[in-house]
Design a protein around this motif. Structure first.
Motif, PDB file in Angstrom:
ATOM      1  N   PRO A   1      41.007  21.747  61.117  1.00  0.00           N
ATOM      2  CA  PRO A   1      41.824  22.692  61.897  1.00  0.00           C
ATOM      3  C   PRO A   1      41.879  24.085  61.287  1.00  0.00           C
ATOM      4  O   PRO A   1      41.856  25.086  62.010  1.00  0.00           O
ATOM      5  CB  PRO A   1      43.209  22.025  61.913  1.00  0.00           C
ATOM      6  N   LEU A   2      41.949  24.164  59.975  1.00  0.00           N
ATOM      7  CA  LEU A   2      41.948  25.475  59.323  1.00  0.00           C
ATOM      8  C   LEU A   2      40.631  26.203  59.585  1.00  0.00           C
ATOM      9  O   LEU A   2      40.617  27.389  59.941  1.00  0.00           O
ATOM     10  CB  LEU A   2      42.167  25.323  57.820  1.00  0.00           C
ATOM     11  N   ARG A   3      39.532  25.494  59.412  1.00  0.00           N
ATOM     12  CA  ARG A   3      38.224  26.114  59.638  1.00  0.00           C
ATOM     13  C   ARG A   3      38.110  26.615  61.084  1.00  0.00           C
ATOM     14  O   ARG A   3      37.598  27.711  61.332  1.00  0.00           O
ATOM     15  CB  ARG A   3      37.112  25.104  59.331  1.00  0.00           C
TER      16      ARG A   3
ATOM     17  N   VAL B   1      37.196  30.448  62.256  1.00  0.00           N
ATOM     18  CA  VAL B   1      36.009  30.699  63.078  1.00  0.00           C
ATOM     19  C   VAL B   1      36.413  31.297  64.422  1.00  0.00           C
ATOM     20  O   VAL B   1      35.781  32.251  64.908  1.00  0.00           O
ATOM     21  CB  VAL B   1      35.212  29.395  63.265  1.00  0.00           C
ATOM     22  N   ASP B   2      37.463  30.771  65.031  1.00  0.00           N
ATOM     23  CA  ASP B   2      37.921  31.285  66.324  1.00  0.00           C
ATOM     24  C   ASP B   2      38.382  32.737  66.225  1.00  0.00           C
ATOM     25  O   ASP B   2      38.346  33.477  67.220  1.00  0.00           O
ATOM     26  CB  ASP B   2      39.058  30.427  66.872  1.00  0.00           C
ATOM     27  N   ALA B   3      38.822  33.146  65.039  1.00  0.00           N
ATOM     28  CA  ALA B   3      39.247  34.532  64.836  1.00  0.00           C
ATOM     29  C   ALA B   3      38.072  35.465  64.564  1.00  0.00           C
ATOM     30  O   ALA B   3      38.270  36.658  64.325  1.00  0.00           O
ATOM     31  CB  ALA B   3      40.243  34.609  63.680  1.00  0.00           C
ATOM     32  N   GLY B   4      36.842  34.929  64.597  1.00  0.00           N
ATOM     33  CA  GLY B   4      35.661  35.749  64.397  1.00  0.00           C
ATOM     34  C   GLY B   4      35.297  35.966  62.944  1.00  0.00           C
ATOM     35  O   GLY B   4      34.450  36.817  62.631  1.00  0.00           O
ATOM     36  N   LEU B   5      35.905  35.207  62.034  1.00  0.00           N
ATOM     37  CA  LEU B   5      35.619  35.345  60.606  1.00  0.00           C
ATOM     38  C   LEU B   5      34.368  34.556  60.231  1.00  0.00           C
ATOM     39  O   LEU B   5      34.057  33.529  60.847  1.00  0.00           O
ATOM     40  CB  LEU B   5      36.821  34.892  59.785  1.00  0.00           C
ATOM     41  N   THR B   6      33.643  35.027  59.241  1.00  0.00           N
ATOM     42  CA  THR B   6      32.386  34.395  58.837  1.00  0.00           C
ATOM     43  C   THR B   6      32.447  33.971  57.376  1.00  0.00           C
ATOM     44  O   THR B   6      33.397  34.285  56.654  1.00  0.00           O
ATOM     45  CB  THR B   6      31.202  35.344  59.051  1.00  0.00           C
TER      46      THR B   6
ATOM     47  N   GLU C   1      35.064  29.255  53.979  1.00  0.00           N
ATOM     48  CA  GLU C   1      35.067  28.181  52.980  1.00  0.00           C
ATOM     49  C   GLU C   1      36.462  27.570  52.895  1.00  0.00           C
ATOM     50  O   GLU C   1      37.464  28.294  52.963  1.00  0.00           O
ATOM     51  CB  GLU C   1      34.686  28.710  51.598  1.00  0.00           C
ATOM     52  N   VAL C   2      36.502  26.251  52.742  1.00  0.00           N
ATOM     53  CA  VAL C   2      37.759  25.528  52.551  1.00  0.00           C
ATOM     54  C   VAL C   2      37.649  24.704  51.279  1.00  0.00           C
ATOM     55  O   VAL C   2      36.608  24.099  51.012  1.00  0.00           O
ATOM     56  CB  VAL C   2      38.066  24.587  53.743  1.00  0.00           C
ATOM     57  N   ARG C   3      38.713  24.688  50.495  1.00  0.00           N
ATOM     58  CA  ARG C   3      38.718  23.879  49.279  1.00  0.00           C
ATOM     59  C   ARG C   3      40.116  23.358  49.002  1.00  0.00           C
ATOM     60  O   ARG C   3      41.114  23.880  49.521  1.00  0.00           O
ATOM     61  CB  ARG C   3      38.251  24.677  48.065  1.00  0.00           C
ATOM     62  N   ALA C   4      40.184  22.309  48.216  1.00  0.00           N
ATOM     63  CA  ALA C   4      41.470  21.779  47.761  1.00  0.00           C
ATOM     64  C   ALA C   4      41.844  22.426  46.438  1.00  0.00           C
ATOM     65  O   ALA C   4      40.978  22.721  45.606  1.00  0.00           O
ATOM     66  CB  ALA C   4      41.394  20.270  47.599  1.00  0.00           C
ATOM     67  N   ILE C   5      43.120  22.669  46.267  1.00  0.00           N
ATOM     68  CA  ILE C   5      43.657  23.120  44.986  1.00  0.00           C
ATOM     69  C   ILE C   5      44.709  22.098  44.562  1.00  0.00           C
ATOM     70  O   ILE C   5      45.689  21.881  45.284  1.00  0.00           O
ATOM     71  CB  ILE C   5      44.283  24.518  45.073  1.00  0.00           C
TER      72      ILE C   5
END
Length: 270
Positions: A183-185, A189-194, A197-201
């Motif tokens: 869902p975050l990704r 992407v829907d906001a037009g960002l390229t 990357e997603v990661r756990a902290i």
């Protein structure tokens, strides 16, 4: 894709209880988050939903910014943050994350910590963050992994379900489905960002005693404490007693848990 949140009655705005509840743990995530962003020195930042300024402080400490404009909807949080950060590079404003009072393409990095899941329209917030970011600037955020990785809260909600039943418990894992990688990704992407990357902290959350764990839930700040305050005393006691029996307590009385957050970043290219 539609990204709507269920309206909540969670209380936010009192800095002291918030710090005891999650502020102290957010600071540790913020440090790792800012290192991951690896932003260039001298950048202009926007911290959206700054709360008690955990992320603002990390940016000042690790990123050598030229400026930070930090906003929050809570005047109480903004007052606390501005009183506790004496740095001319940072300024604080009371404002709504869904309608940012900032010019288009006015910062190099727009970031947010532990806020995205609490706004009614996450997609609007991400679009606003992208709007104020300059071309090739970063848009980034982190949220707790409510489904399992944020053990302090997961343990609480599991005990609450055992005592009150699942129908009566507003478990954050089901309330906030946006707090997961896909869902975050999709939001980014829907906001037009390229280059998304997603990661756990992951960070340790060590409590000196059961009281150190339990007392923050009595502060009426945040989802779990707000809900707990509305229960009858005998229900509160039952949840507390179950947690006291089941939490992994060390011989010295301390409780060692883990907290996981999901972090995401992407570039605005247009």
């Amino acid at each position: 894709m539609t990204h709507q949140q269920v309206p909540t009655n969670d209380r936010w705005g009192e800095a002291g209880p918030y710090e005891l509840y999650v502020g102290r743990w957010s600071r540790r995530v913020a440090t790792e988050f800012t290192r991951w962003l690896a932003a260039r020195p001298g950048a202009d930042w926007a911290d959206i939903g700054c709360g008690t300024a955990a992320l603002t402080h990390a940016i000042l400490s690790h990123c050598n910014p030229r400026s930070i404009h930090a906003i929050d909807k809570s005047a109480g949080f903004v007052g606390f943050a501005s009183a506790n950060i004496a740095d001319a590079r940072a300024r604080f404003s009371v404002a709504d994350a869904l309608a940012l009072p900032m010019e288009t393409a006015s910062c190099d990095a727009a970031v947010s910590g532990l806020v995205l899941n609490f706004v009614a329209q996450p997609a609007t917030m991400v679009a606003e963050m992208a709007r104020i970011t300059r071309p090739y600037g970063q848009v980034a955020a982190y949220v707790w992994d409510y489904a399992g990785g944020m053990q302090m809260m997961r343990r609480f909600w599991d005990a609450a379900i055992a005592v009150c039943g699942p129908a009566e418990v507003p478990d954050e894992a089901s309330r906030f489905p946006v707090c997961a990688p896909q869902p975050l990704r999709s939001l980014w992407v829907d906001a037009g960002l390229t280059q998304v990357e997603v990661r756990a902290i992951d960070i340790p959350t060590r409590f000196s005693s059961f009281d150190d764990y339990w007392q923050p839930f009595l502060g009426r700040q945040g989802a779990a404490p707000t809900w707990l305050a509305g229960l009858a005393p005998h229900e509160q006691d039952a949840i507390r007693d179950l947690l006291q029996r089941e939490l992994p307590t060390q011989p010295d009385g301390s409780i060692h848990l883990q907290a996981a957050a999901w972090a995401i970043k992407g570039l605005r290219v247009g």
